[in-house]
Design a protein around this motif. Sequence first.
Motif, PDB file in Angstrom:
ATOM      1  N   UNK A 264     -31.232  -8.397 -38.857  1.00  0.00           N
ATOM      2  CA  UNK A 264     -32.295  -8.279 -39.870  1.00  0.00           C
ATOM      3  C   UNK A 264     -33.673  -8.186 -39.235  1.00  0.00           C
ATOM      4  N   UNK A 265     -33.893  -8.916 -38.146  1.00  0.00           N
ATOM      5  CA  UNK A 265     -35.204  -8.900 -37.498  1.00  0.00           C
ATOM      6  C   UNK A 265     -35.531  -7.505 -36.960  1.00  0.00           C
ATOM      7  N   UNK A 266     -34.557  -6.882 -36.305  1.00  0.00           N
ATOM      8  CA  UNK A 266     -34.767  -5.532 -35.768  1.00  0.00           C
ATOM      9  C   UNK A 266     -34.970  -4.531 -36.892  1.00  0.00           C
ATOM     10  N   UNK A 267     -34.212  -4.693 -37.963  1.00  0.00           N
ATOM     11  CA  UNK A 267     -34.330  -3.789 -39.101  1.00  0.00           C
ATOM     12  C   UNK A 267     -35.737  -3.881 -39.708  1.00  0.00           C
ATOM     13  N   UNK A 268     -36.242  -5.105 -39.859  1.00  0.00           N
ATOM     14  CA  UNK A 268     -37.589  -5.302 -40.411  1.00  0.00           C
ATOM     15  C   UNK A 268     -38.646  -4.691 -39.496  1.00  0.00           C
ATOM     16  N   UNK A 269     -38.477  -4.842 -38.184  1.00  0.00           N
ATOM     17  CA  UNK A 269     -39.440  -4.287 -37.236  1.00  0.00           C
ATOM     18  C   UNK A 269     -39.424  -2.766 -37.277  1.00  0.00           C
TER      19      UNK A 269
END
Length: 209
Positions: free
Chosen positions: A172-177
């Motif tokens: 999720x963190x990479x997707x948000x970035x």
Amino acid sequence: MTRPPTAAQRRLIETADPVTGRLHGTEHQLTALVRRGLAFRHPRPPHDHFLTPAGHRIREAVPGAPAEPAPDTPDTGVFAARVGGEEKPPGPGPARRREVHGAWQGLLELRRMTNPDGAADRPCGWERAHLVRAAALALEAAGHRPAGGDADGYRVRATPQPEAVAVHAPDAETLTACAATLERAGWQVGEYTEPRTRARYLLASPRRV
């Protein structure tokens, strides 16, 4: 009826820069392409010549011109942004970073030259015709890691939806970035859930205004 370009003009078009459409040739050759509406002369020094959208369309129809890369496309010596999951990705390092930076700066200049209002904050016609490559370049230029080898990262893929690409990420963190990067690059981004796997992914489209 407009006459098709000559063989010499096609060779000029085929060897244009794959991202910016910058042309190299004699003044006579370049002027002939301008008269046909296939190129334009940049108003600012050094007054280089670039393909128009019509010129890009002809270039993509020329046998041997690079097309939209598939994940398993081998290295052909022509720059292509990492879409993630390539079978033979280019090696990382300073040379690759310089190449990506140069391609991104060239794309921003192409936006300024071809968007009607000269805006560089939103995608241009070339990007709408090469959605996967354009989105991947924005991500790679911002320093995101593409998937490949023993590393997991973003993957940009075509979708059946017009003017939209899907971006997948390992968490999720990479997707948000990735979403934040694409929004800064002028894309409209939404987050969705794949019904079968329940995996989250992005759907991104070039912003028009």
